[in-house]
Write a protein that holds these residues in place. Structure first.
Motif, PDB file in Angstrom:
ATOM      1  N   ILE A  28      -9.868   9.101   2.635  1.00 41.95           N
ATOM      2  CA  ILE A  28      -9.609   7.755   2.096  1.00 41.95           C
ATOM      3  C   ILE A  28      -8.110   7.558   1.853  1.00 41.95           C
ATOM      4  O   ILE A  28      -7.533   6.529   2.237  1.00 41.95           O
ATOM      5  CB  ILE A  28     -10.407   7.532   0.798  1.00 41.95           C
ATOM      6  N   ILE A  29      -7.458   8.555   1.215  1.00 46.86           N
ATOM      7  CA  ILE A  29      -6.023   8.435   0.938  1.00 46.86           C
ATOM      8  C   ILE A  29      -5.227   8.411   2.240  1.00 46.86           C
ATOM      9  O   ILE A  29      -4.248   7.664   2.375  1.00 46.86           O
ATOM     10  CB  ILE A  29      -5.553   9.580   0.024  1.00 46.86           C
ATOM     11  N   ALA A  30      -5.643   9.225   3.224  1.00 49.96           N
ATOM     12  CA  ALA A  30      -4.958   9.225   4.522  1.00 49.96           C
ATOM     13  C   ALA A  30      -5.079   7.858   5.192  1.00 49.96           C
ATOM     14  O   ALA A  30      -4.119   7.361   5.803  1.00 49.96           O
ATOM     15  CB  ALA A  30      -5.531  10.312   5.419  1.00 49.96           C
ATOM     16  N   LEU A  31      -6.249   7.232   5.076  1.00 54.76           N
ATOM     17  CA  LEU A  31      -6.447   5.894   5.640  1.00 54.76           C
ATOM     18  C   LEU A  31      -5.564   4.873   4.937  1.00 54.76           C
ATOM     19  O   LEU A  31      -4.960   4.002   5.586  1.00 54.76           O
ATOM     20  CB  LEU A  31      -7.921   5.493   5.518  1.00 54.76           C
ATOM     21  N   VAL A  32      -5.470   4.985   3.606  1.00 61.12           N
ATOM     22  CA  VAL A  32      -4.605   4.076   2.839  1.00 61.12           C
ATOM     23  C   VAL A  32      -3.149   4.243   3.265  1.00 61.12           C
ATOM     24  O   VAL A  32      -2.405   3.258   3.407  1.00 61.12           O
ATOM     25  CB  VAL A  32      -4.773   4.331   1.330  1.00 61.12           C
ATOM     26  N   LEU A  33      -2.721   5.497   3.490  1.00 60.90           N
ATOM     27  CA  LEU A  33      -1.352   5.750   3.941  1.00 60.90           C
ATOM     28  C   LEU A  33      -1.103   5.149   5.317  1.00 60.90           C
ATOM     29  O   LEU A  33      -0.024   4.607   5.582  1.00 60.90           O
ATOM     30  CB  LEU A  33      -1.083   7.258   3.966  1.00 60.90           C
ATOM     31  N   CYS A  34      -2.093   5.253   6.197  1.00 63.06           N
ATOM     32  CA  CYS A  34      -1.963   4.653   7.538  1.00 63.06           C
ATOM     33  C   CYS A  34      -1.779   3.142   7.439  1.00 63.06           C
ATOM     34  O   CYS A  34      -0.902   2.561   8.101  1.00 63.06           O
ATOM     35  CB  CYS A  34      -3.195   4.968   8.383  1.00 63.06           C
ATOM     36  N   ILE A  35      -2.593   2.526   6.600  1.00 62.22           N
ATOM     37  CA  ILE A  35      -2.491   1.073   6.439  1.00 62.22           C
ATOM     38  C   ILE A  35      -1.151   0.699   5.808  1.00 62.22           C
ATOM     39  O   ILE A  35      -0.481  -0.236   6.232  1.00 62.22           O
ATOM     40  CB  ILE A  35      -3.669   0.544   5.595  1.00 62.22           C
ATOM     41  N   GLY A  36      -0.764   1.458   4.753  1.00 66.18           N
ATOM     42  CA  GLY A  36       0.493   1.163   4.068  1.00 66.18           C
ATOM     43  C   GLY A  36       1.704   1.319   4.968  1.00 66.18           C
ATOM     44  O   GLY A  36       2.632   0.501   4.938  1.00 66.18           O
ATOM     45  N   ALA A  37       1.714   2.375   5.808  1.00 65.76           N
ATOM     46  CA  ALA A  37       2.855   2.608   6.700  1.00 65.76           C
ATOM     47  C   ALA A  37       2.985   1.518   7.755  1.00 65.76           C
ATOM     48  O   ALA A  37       4.085   1.214   8.211  1.00 65.76           O
ATOM     49  CB  ALA A  37       2.718   3.973   7.365  1.00 65.76           C
ATOM     50  N   ASN A  38       1.863   0.931   8.149  1.00 64.98           N
ATOM     51  CA  ASN A  38       1.882  -0.098   9.192  1.00 64.98           C
ATOM     52  C   ASN A  38       1.746  -1.510   8.635  1.00 64.98           C
ATOM     53  O   ASN A  38       1.663  -2.463   9.414  1.00 64.98           O
ATOM     54  CB  ASN A  38       0.747   0.150  10.196  1.00 64.98           C
ATOM     55  N   LEU A  39       1.711  -1.634   7.302  1.00 67.96           N
ATOM     56  CA  LEU A  39       1.490  -2.943   6.689  1.00 67.96           C
ATOM     57  C   LEU A  39       2.577  -3.951   7.039  1.00 67.96           C
ATOM     58  O   LEU A  39       2.255  -5.105   7.378  1.00 67.96           O
ATOM     59  CB  LEU A  39       1.362  -2.788   5.174  1.00 67.96           C
ATOM     60  N   PRO A  40       3.882  -3.588   6.973  1.00 65.99           N
ATOM     61  CA  PRO A  40       4.895  -4.589   7.360  1.00 65.99           C
ATOM     62  C   PRO A  40       4.707  -5.107   8.781  1.00 65.99           C
ATOM     63  O   PRO A  40       4.855  -6.305   9.038  1.00 65.99           O
ATOM     64  CB  PRO A  40       6.213  -3.803   7.217  1.00 65.99           C
ATOM     65  N   TYR A  41       4.368  -4.196   9.688  1.00 70.15           N
ATOM     66  CA  TYR A  41       4.156  -4.609  11.082  1.00 70.15           C
ATOM     67  C   TYR A  41       2.932  -5.505  11.202  1.00 70.15           C
ATOM     68  O   TYR A  41       2.961  -6.519  11.926  1.00 70.15           O
ATOM     69  CB  TYR A  41       3.996  -3.373  11.958  1.00 70.15           C
ATOM     70  N   ALA A 277       2.003  14.638   7.016  1.00 72.37           N
ATOM     71  CA  ALA A 277       1.840  14.593   8.474  1.00 72.37           C
ATOM     72  C   ALA A 277       1.342  13.228   8.927  1.00 72.37           C
ATOM     73  O   ALA A 277       1.818  12.670   9.931  1.00 72.37           O
ATOM     74  CB  ALA A 277       0.872  15.686   8.924  1.00 72.37           C
ATOM     75  N   VAL A 278       0.374  12.658   8.189  1.00 70.74           N
ATOM     76  CA  VAL A 278      -0.145  11.326   8.527  1.00 70.74           C
ATOM     77  C   VAL A 278       0.954  10.275   8.391  1.00 70.74           C
ATOM     78  O   VAL A 278       1.115   9.399   9.257  1.00 70.74           O
ATOM     79  CB  VAL A 278      -1.344  10.975   7.616  1.00 70.74           C
ATOM     80  N   LEU A 279       1.732  10.376   7.310  1.00 67.35           N
ATOM     81  CA  LEU A 279       2.791   9.398   7.065  1.00 67.35           C
ATOM     82  C   LEU A 279       3.872   9.482   8.135  1.00 67.35           C
ATOM     83  O   LEU A 279       4.307   8.457   8.682  1.00 67.35           O
ATOM     84  CB  LEU A 279       3.399   9.643   5.679  1.00 67.35           C
ATOM     85  N   ILE A 280       4.305  10.714   8.453  1.00 64.36           N
ATOM     86  CA  ILE A 280       5.341  10.883   9.484  1.00 64.36           C
ATOM     87  C   ILE A 280       4.829  10.405  10.845  1.00 64.36           C
ATOM     88  O   ILE A 280       5.553   9.753  11.610  1.00 64.36           O
ATOM     89  CB  ILE A 280       5.791  12.353   9.563  1.00 64.36           C
ATOM     90  N   GLY A 281       3.566  10.739  11.153  1.00 62.74           N
ATOM     91  CA  GLY A 281       2.988  10.300  12.417  1.00 62.74           C
ATOM     92  C   GLY A 281       2.980   8.792  12.562  1.00 62.74           C
ATOM     93  O   GLY A 281       3.266   8.256  13.647  1.00 62.74           O
ATOM     94  N   ASN A 282       2.666   8.082  11.479  1.00 62.69           N
ATOM     95  CA  ASN A 282       2.663   6.619  11.527  1.00 62.69           C
ATOM     96  C   ASN A 282       4.072   6.045  11.566  1.00 62.69           C
ATOM     97  O   ASN A 282       4.321   5.022  12.231  1.00 62.69           O
ATOM     98  CB  ASN A 282       1.908   6.057  10.320  1.00 62.69           C
ATOM     99  N   ILE A 283       4.991   6.692  10.851  1.00 59.47           N
ATOM    100  CA  ILE A 283       6.371   6.203  10.845  1.00 59.47           C
ATOM    101  C   ILE A 283       7.012   6.337  12.211  1.00 59.47           C
ATOM    102  O   ILE A 283       7.838   5.506  12.616  1.00 59.47           O
ATOM    103  CB  ILE A 283       7.194   6.965   9.775  1.00 59.47           C
ATOM    104  N   MET A 284       6.614   7.374  12.960  1.00 60.60           N
ATOM    105  CA  MET A 284       7.207   7.608  14.269  1.00 60.60           C
ATOM    106  C   MET A 284       6.647   6.706  15.358  1.00 60.60           C
ATOM    107  O   MET A 284       7.104   6.760  16.507  1.00 60.60           O
ATOM    108  CB  MET A 284       6.998   9.074  14.675  1.00 60.60           C
ATOM    109  N   LEU A 285       5.648   5.883  15.031  1.00 60.32           N
ATOM    110  CA  LEU A 285       5.136   4.935  16.014  1.00 60.32           C
ATOM    111  C   LEU A 285       6.244   3.966  16.436  1.00 60.32           C
ATOM    112  O   LEU A 285       7.128   3.651  15.624  1.00 60.32           O
ATOM    113  CB  LEU A 285       3.946   4.165  15.434  1.00 60.32           C
TER     114      LEU A 285
END
Length: 444
Positions: A28-41, A277-285
Motif C-alpha cells: 500500500i505504501i509503495a503504491l502511494v509512493l508511486c502515485i505521489g512521485a507521478n502526481l505532478p505529471y 527503490a520504488v521512489l528512485i524507479g519512479n523518479i527516473m521515469l
C-alpha cells in the motif's frame, strides 16, 4: 555473542517479513509512493496545465481615431510578444475582434470563454495615478492568482520598456537594465584550526544538504514511530500469550531484547530499501527525469561527511528509542493499554522532530537548538540539522555522539533489567516499587 542472539534475530525478522500485515502495508505504501512521485505529471496531463492559459483581449486596430485604444493595443501586442519570446510560456494572448460597442464586446468576450476559445480576458481602464492604464483580468476561475501574478510580472516589463523608449538608451543598454542581479551565497567556516564539518558550501551544496537532512529526519522519525511500536506490540503479544515464559528461560534478557530490536531493525531497513527503490524507479521515469533536470539536482554535491554523520545519528537514535519501546512493552500485559504506556516515549520523539522542523531548520545557529543537540533524546534529530545546515566544530559533534552512546548503554542496561522483570509480571501493570524489587533479583 552466541547463536541464541541470532536465533532471536532470525525468528523476529522472518516472522514479520512473512506476515500478511507487513506485505499488505508495504504494498500500500509503495503504491502511494508511486502515485505521489507521478502526481505532478498526472495533474499536468489530465488538467491540461502543460498548455498555456489563453487570455483574450480586444483587437481594436480597425477602430480609428482613438489614441487610448491604440495605446491599449500596443500594450497588448508587447505583452503578447513578451510571452511568445519565452521558452515555455504559461500564458498566450488571443485577439478578439472589436464589435463596436462596450456591450457587444463584453458579450463577445464571454462567448469566447463559453466556446473555450479563451480561459479569460483582460480589459484596460484609465488609471488616476499613472499614464499606464489599469488592467482588469476576468475569468470564471475563483482566485486565479497564478494567472494574475504572471500578468503582473509581464506588464511590469512592458511598462518599463515603454518608459525607456524615449530615454535615448540603445536596445542593448535597455536589455542590460532588465537583467536580474545574481547573488551567490557561500557558507563559510570561522573555526579554522579547531576542526569543523565543512569548509564553505555553495547554493547547490546547501540545497542538497538541506534536502538530505529532510529525508534523514523523516526516515528516522518513521523508523522510531513504526518499528518502535512494532517492537513494543511484539513483546506485549508474546507476554500475553505466555510464550515469553519459555523464551526467557532459554535466552538471556539482554540477548532476547536486543535480538528482537535488531530483528525489527532489519525488517524496517528492508521496508525502507523497498520504498527508496520504488521512489528512485519512479523518479527516473522520462517524464519525471525532465522535471528534475530543471531543479539542478546533483548528488555529487552532497557532503560525504554529512552522509557519515547521518548514518551514525540514524542508528544511535533508532537503538536508543527502540530499547525504551521494548522495556515499556515488557511491563504491559494487554495490548489495549500499550498506547497509553508508550505515550511519553512517543512525545519525546515527536518533540525532537518538531524542534527541527519548526525551529532547527529555520535557525540552526540558535542557542536553544545548540542546547537541544546535546540532550540524547533529541540529539539524533537536532545535531543532524546542525551538521547539515550549520558548521559546528568536530568536538561538539563528537561530544554529542559520546553522550548519546553513554545514554544508549545506560538505557540498554536498565531496559534489559526492566525487560527481564516485566515480562514475567502478569495482570495489572506493576508499580515502580514492585518493578524495582524484581529488577534487583535479576542480573543482566
Amino acid at each position: 555473542m552466541n547463536n541464541s542472539f541470532w536465533t532471536v534475530v532470525g525468528f523476529t525478522a522472518k516472522n514479520k517479513l512473512r506476515g500478511k500485515a507487513f506485505v499488505i502495508t508495504t504494498l500500500i505504501i509503495a503504491l502511494v509512493l508511486c502515485i505521489g512521485a507521478n502526481l505532478p505529471y498526472l495533474i499536468t496531463k489530465f488538467s491540461g496545465e502543460d498548455e498555456p492559459t489563453l487570455i483574450g483581449y480586444l483587437d481594436s486596430r480597425e477602430v480609428a481615431g482613438n489614441a487610448q485604444l491604440s495605446s491599449n493595443i500596443e500594450i497588448a501586442t508587447m505583452l503578447q510578444s513578451n510571452y511568445a519570446a519565452q521558452k515555455d510560456p504559461d500564458l498566450k494572448l488571443v485577439p478578439i475582434a472589436d464589435e463596436g460597442s462596450a456591450t457587444a464586446n463584453e458579450q463577445a468576450l464571454k462567448k469566447a470563454i463559453k466556446d473555450e476559445k479563451i480561459d479569460g480576458y483582460i480589459e484596460f481602464a484609465a488609471s488616476e495615478n499613472s499614464s499606464f492604464p489599469k488592467v482588469i483580468y476576468k475569468s470564471e476561475d475563483l482566485m486565479d492568482m497564478g494567472t494574475s501574478n504572471s500578468l503582473s510580472d509581464a506588464l511590469k516589463e512592458v511598462k518599463i520598456a515603454i518608459q525607456l523608449r524615449g530615454s535615448g538608451l540603445t536596445e542593448e543598454q535597455q536589455d542590460q537594465l532588465s537583467l536580474p542581479v545574481t547573488i551567490e551565497t557561500i557558507q563559510i567556516s570561522t573555526t579554522e584550526g579547531a576542526g569543523s564539518i565543512g569548509d564553505g558550501k555553495s547554493n547547490t551544496q546547501q540545497g542538497m544538504d538541506m534536502g538530505l537532512v529532510y529525508i534523514i529526519l523523516t526516515l528516522l522519525f518513521m523508523a522510531i514511530m513504526i518499528t518502535g511500536q512494532l517492537i513494543a506490540t511484539e513483546v506485549t503479544a508474546e507476554k500475553s500469550s505466555r510464550v515469553m515464559e519459555v523464551l526467557i528461560t532459554s535466552v538471556s534478557p539482554l540477548k532476547g531484547m536486543f535480538g528482537k530490536i535488531f530483528g525489527m531493525f532489519l525488517v524496517g531497513l528492508t521496508q525502507i530499501i523497498i520504498f527508496v527503490a520504488v521512489l528512485i524507479g519512479n523518479i527516473m521515469l522520462p517524464h519525471n527525469a525532465d522535471l528534475l533536470s530543471g531543479w539542478n539536482i546533483n548528488l555529487s554535491e552532497v557532503d560525504p561527511m554529512l552522509l557519515i554523520f547521518a548514518l551514525i545519528f540514524y542508528l544511535t537514535g533508532y537503538f536508543l528509542f527502540a530499547t525504551m519501546f521494548a522495556a515499556v512493552g515488557s511491563i504491559v500485559s494487554r495490548t489495549e493499554d500499550l498506547a497509553q504506556a508508550l505515550m511519553p516515549i512517543t512525545l519525546l520523539s515527536l518533540a525532537g522532530y518538531y524542534i527541527c522542523m519548526f525551529g532547527g531548520i529555520a535557525n540552526p545557529n540558535a542557542m536553544f537548538v545548540k542546547v537541544m543537540s546535546y540532550i540524547p533524546f533529541f540529539s539524533p534529530y537536532v545535531m543532524l540539522v546542525r551538521v547539515g545546515l550549520e558548521n559546528p566544530p568536530l568536538w561538539q559533534v563528537g561530544m554529542s555522539i559520546l553522550i548519546l552512546l553513554i545514554t544508549i548503554a545506560i538505557v540498554g542496561w536498565l531496559a534489559a533489567k526492566i525487560y527481564r522483570a516485566g515480562v514475567l509480571m502478569y495482570g495489572k501493570r506493576p508499580t515502580i516499587k514492585e518493578l524495582r524489587k524484581a529488577m534487583r533479583a535479576y542480573k543482566v
